[in-house]
Write an enzyme that holds these catalytic residues in place. Structure first.
Site, PDB file in Angstrom:
ATOM      1  N   ILE A  56       0.840  -1.207   0.000  1.00 13.89           N
ATOM      2  CA  ILE A  56       0.000   0.000   0.000  1.00 13.89           C
ATOM      3  C   ILE A  56       0.874   1.254   0.000  1.00 13.89           C
ATOM      4  CG2 ILE A  56      -1.779   1.280   1.271  1.00 13.89           C
ATOM      5  CD1 ILE A  56      -2.698  -1.507   2.384  1.00 13.89           C
ATOM      6  N   ASP A  65      11.056   2.180   6.436  1.00 17.25           N
ATOM      7  CA  ASP A  65      10.674   0.763   6.455  1.00 17.25           C
ATOM      8  C   ASP A  65      11.937  -0.012   6.817  1.00 17.25           C
ATOM      9  OD1 ASP A  65      10.047  -1.984   5.596  1.00 17.25           O
ATOM     10  OD2 ASP A  65       8.319  -1.089   4.594  1.00 17.25           O
ATOM     11  N   ALA A  86      -4.167   1.810   8.327  1.00 18.41           N
ATOM     12  CA  ALA A  86      -3.551   0.499   8.578  1.00 18.41           C
ATOM     13  C   ALA A  86      -4.300  -0.237   9.683  1.00 18.41           C
ATOM     14  CB  ALA A  86      -2.081   0.677   8.904  1.00 18.41           C
ATOM     15  N   ASP A 135      -9.114   5.430   9.292  1.00 12.60           N
ATOM     16  CA  ASP A 135      -9.987   4.336   8.845  1.00 12.60           C
ATOM     17  C   ASP A 135      -9.907   3.156   9.813  1.00 12.60           C
ATOM     18  OD1 ASP A 135     -11.748   3.140   6.882  1.00 12.60           O
ATOM     19  OD2 ASP A 135     -10.075   1.841   6.300  1.00 12.60           O
ATOM     20  N   GLU A 177     -13.235  -1.006  17.485  1.00 12.84           N
ATOM     21  CA  GLU A 177     -14.141  -0.888  16.334  1.00 12.84           C
ATOM     22  C   GLU A 177     -15.399  -1.692  16.602  1.00 12.84           C
ATOM     23  OE1 GLU A 177     -11.922  -1.999  12.857  1.00 12.84           O
ATOM     24  OE2 GLU A 177     -10.478  -0.394  13.134  1.00 12.84           O
ATOM     25  N   HIS A 181     -13.370   1.614   8.779  1.00 15.78           N
ATOM     26  CA  HIS A 181     -12.490   0.507   8.348  1.00 15.78           C
ATOM     27  C   HIS A 181     -12.949  -0.007   6.976  1.00 15.78           C
ATOM     28  CE1 HIS A 181      -9.444  -2.576   9.967  1.00 15.78           C
ATOM     29  NE2 HIS A 181      -9.418  -2.553   8.654  1.00 15.78           N
ATOM     30  N   GLY A 191     -11.261   0.632   3.966  1.00 15.64           N
ATOM     31  CA  GLY A 191     -10.209   0.739   2.943  1.00 15.64           C
ATOM     32  C   GLY A 191     -10.313  -0.282   1.830  1.00 15.64           C
ATOM     33  N   ALA A 192     -10.680  -1.496   2.198  1.00 12.44           N
ATOM     34  CA  ALA A 192     -10.690  -2.572   1.198  1.00 12.44           C
ATOM     35  C   ALA A 192     -12.054  -2.747   0.554  1.00 12.44           C
ATOM     36  CB  ALA A 192     -10.267  -3.879   1.863  1.00 12.44           C
TER      37      ALA A 192
HETATM   38  P1  NAD Z   1       2.702  -5.057   3.454  1.00  9.06           P
HETATM   39  O1  NAD Z   1       3.064  -6.255   4.253  1.00  9.06           O
HETATM   40  O2  NAD Z   1       2.794  -5.130   1.971  1.00  9.06           O
HETATM   41  O3  NAD Z   1       3.576  -3.802   3.919  1.00  9.06           O
HETATM   42  C1  NAD Z   1       3.846  -3.523   5.253  1.00  9.06           C
HETATM   43  C2  NAD Z   1       5.226  -2.904   5.293  1.00  9.06           C
HETATM   44  O4  NAD Z   1       5.478  -2.466   6.640  1.00  9.06           O
HETATM   45  C3  NAD Z   1       6.359  -3.870   4.910  1.00  9.06           C
HETATM   46  O5  NAD Z   1       7.145  -3.310   3.882  1.00  9.06           O
HETATM   47  C4  NAD Z   1       7.156  -4.015   6.201  1.00  9.06           C
HETATM   48  O6  NAD Z   1       8.544  -4.176   5.978  1.00  9.06           O
HETATM   49  C5  NAD Z   1       6.847  -2.711   6.894  1.00  9.06           C
HETATM   50  N1  NAD Z   1       7.058  -2.718   8.330  1.00  9.06           N
HETATM   51  C6  NAD Z   1       6.928  -3.730   9.206  1.00  9.06           C
HETATM   52  N2  NAD Z   1       7.201  -3.293  10.456  1.00  9.06           N
HETATM   53  C7  NAD Z   1       7.491  -1.976  10.351  1.00  9.06           C
HETATM   54  C8  NAD Z   1       7.842  -0.967  11.278  1.00  9.06           C
HETATM   55  N3  NAD Z   1       7.975  -1.250  12.570  1.00  9.06           N
HETATM   56  N4  NAD Z   1       8.060   0.270  10.816  1.00  9.06           N
HETATM   57  C9  NAD Z   1       7.948   0.568   9.497  1.00  9.06           C
HETATM   58  N5  NAD Z   1       7.639  -0.347   8.576  1.00  9.06           N
HETATM   59  C10 NAD Z   1       7.395  -1.603   9.003  1.00  9.06           C
HETATM   60  O7  NAD Z   1       1.225  -4.680   3.924  1.00  9.06           O
HETATM   61  P2  NAD Z   1       0.174  -3.736   3.189  1.00  9.06           P
HETATM   62  O8  NAD Z   1      -0.699  -4.564   2.331  1.00  9.06           O
HETATM   63  O9  NAD Z   1       0.883  -2.576   2.595  1.00  9.06           O
HETATM   64  O10 NAD Z   1      -0.707  -3.302   4.460  1.00  9.06           O
HETATM   65  C11 NAD Z   1      -0.270  -2.284   5.347  1.00  9.06           C
HETATM   66  C12 NAD Z   1      -1.257  -2.139   6.501  1.00  9.06           C
HETATM   67  O11 NAD Z   1      -2.562  -1.836   6.009  1.00  9.06           O
HETATM   68  C13 NAD Z   1      -1.425  -3.388   7.370  1.00  9.06           C
HETATM   69  O12 NAD Z   1      -1.538  -2.980   8.719  1.00  9.06           O
HETATM   70  C14 NAD Z   1      -2.749  -3.951   6.944  1.00  9.06           C
HETATM   71  O13 NAD Z   1      -3.330  -4.704   7.979  1.00  9.06           O
HETATM   72  C15 NAD Z   1      -3.511  -2.669   6.685  1.00  9.06           C
HETATM   73  N6  NAD Z   1      -4.681  -2.819   5.825  1.00  9.06           N
HETATM   74  C16 NAD Z   1      -5.794  -2.067   6.101  1.00  9.06           C
HETATM   75  C17 NAD Z   1      -6.926  -2.195   5.328  1.00  9.06           C
HETATM   76  C18 NAD Z   1      -8.151  -1.368   5.581  1.00  9.06           C
HETATM   77  O14 NAD Z   1      -9.249  -1.820   5.265  1.00  9.06           O
HETATM   78  N7  NAD Z   1      -8.012  -0.176   6.088  1.00  9.06           N
HETATM   79  C19 NAD Z   1      -6.945  -3.123   4.258  1.00  9.06           C
HETATM   80  C20 NAD Z   1      -5.774  -3.819   3.984  1.00  9.06           C
HETATM   81  C21 NAD Z   1      -4.643  -3.674   4.768  1.00  9.06           C
END
Ligand code: NAD
Length: 317
Positions: free
Chosen positions: A156, A175, A235, A260, A265, A283, A285-286
């Site tokens: 994302i 990251d 997130a 979001d 929740e 919530h 986002g998806a």
């Molecule tokens: P992803 O696994 O592709 O990316 C997450 C990134 O965070 C990775 O690159 C990882 O190296 C990095 N990371 C891990 N620990 C870290 C830290 N302490 N500091 C900085 N970076 C760190 O995941 P994504 O698909 O990009 O999802 C990101 C977030 O969005 C997740 O929390 C996921 O649960 C959330 N999400 C929310 C919704 C929604 O409906 N709002 C939908 C999907 C995902």
């Protein structure tokens, strides 16, 4: 074979193909008639005789996993986050856990962008005022020329970075597994977390929730941010100390919050309610037709691959 699908989105037309695939592979498929994320016995009573559990954002704790019927071989998460799944307990029980990375990244990134724009221009507040018959003047902020700090440059975060560059923003990211090649290609500056939080005008969180990220945005870090900074969280709730963020909105230290995801929740009782410059979405986002279809199909394909003993790229360790 039998599957229980708790994700209520399977009842939407966008998931007709995924539902048809599940119903052609499994002899019996049951669905979540409660229409909410499930807990404890609500999960267990529906898993009797199931080989696969295709799971929404249910609370799949160690206790629930330990009591699951022996027949359950795979928990296939519909979505990316597994913070509500006790992976260690699943491993101990020999249950494979999968997820659907990438399927909803564009949708979540577009919501993050929408919240950035909405917070920068106070769009919801202006809409409310105009609806009440008022015609206020509003002082917004251009995103062009501002610095966006992306915390977590995964699926994302990367999509957001590309879009922000198109909006003429300076983009920096933190990251621990920083993708240097992607950053070089798109002109993204690598930063340490505290330096990024100090420098950015807009901060967007895209990290998983775990013990090291819980309350990563707390009072001390907010105090170091730019005055008027905007923080976006699509997130997970729990990344932000909501009481500290509410105080920073009241004092004017933070210029806006676009959220979001929340510690609790749905958002019933929160220090963030009834404050100016705070924008909530539920919530969601998806929740686009495109993401729903992709997540549904991937979650069924993952469950089938595990049960057939075929390779699956999305098994969590
Ligand atoms: P992803 O696994 O592709 O990316 C997450 C990134 O965070 C990775 O690159 C990882 O190296 C990095 N990371 C891990 N620990 C870290 C830290 N302490 N500091 C900085 N970076 C760190 O995941 P994504 O698909 O990009 O999802 C990101 C977030 O969005 C997740 O929390 C996921 O649960 C959330 N999400 C929310 C919704 C929604 O409906 N709002 C939908 C999907 C995902």
């Amino acid at each position: 074979m039998k599957a229980f699908i708790s994700t209520t989105s399977f009842l939407k037309p966008q998931n007709a193909a995924a539902k048809a695939l599940a119903e052609s592979f499994f002899d019996e498929v049951t669905y979540n008639e409660l229409g909410v994320p499930l807990k404890g016995d609500e999960i267990l009573s529906r898993l009797e005789g199931c080989d696969a559990y295709i799971a929404g954002v249910d609370y799949i704790t160690a206790d629930v996993i330990e009591k699951m019927p022996q027949s359950v071989k795979v928990i296939s998460r519909y979505g990316v986050g597994v913070d509500r799944v006790d992976l260690a307990a699943a491993k101990a029980r020999g249950i494979t856990v999968t997820n659907t990375p990438g399927a909803n990244s564009t949708s979540v990134c577009e919501l993050a962008f929408a919240l950035m724009l909405a917070a920068a221009r106070n769009i919801p507040q202006l809409h409310e005022a105009v609806s009440r018959g008022e015609w206020p003047r509003s002082e917004g902020m251009e995103l062009a020329g501002k610095t966006l700090g992306i915390v977590g440059m995964g699926a994302i975060g990367k999509r957001l970075a590309v879009r922000a560059k198109a909006f003429e923003m300076d983009v920096m990211a933190y990251d621990p597994y920083f993708d240097e090649a992607f950053a070089a290609e798109h002109g993204i500056k690598r930063m340490e977390l505290d330096d990024l939080l100090r420098a950015a005008n807009v901060i967007s969180l895209h990290v998983p929730l775990n013990d090291s990220t819980r309350h990563m945005i707390d009072a001390a870090r907010i105090a170091e941010m730019q005055d008027g900074a905007i923080v976006i969280n699509t997130a997970r709730g729990g990344l932000i100390d909501e009481a500290a963020a509410a105080e920073a909105i009241r004092s004017g230290k933070l210029g806006g919050l676009g959220l979001d995801a929340f510690e609790q929740e749905p958002l019933v009782d929160s220090p963030l309610k009834d404050l100016p410059h705070v924008i909530f979405t539920p919530h969601t986002g998806a929740h686009t037709g495109e993401a729903v279809a992709k997540m549904g199909m991937m979650s069924v394909e993952n469950a089938i691959a595990v049960l057939k003993g075929e390779p699956c790229r999305f098994i969590l360790k």
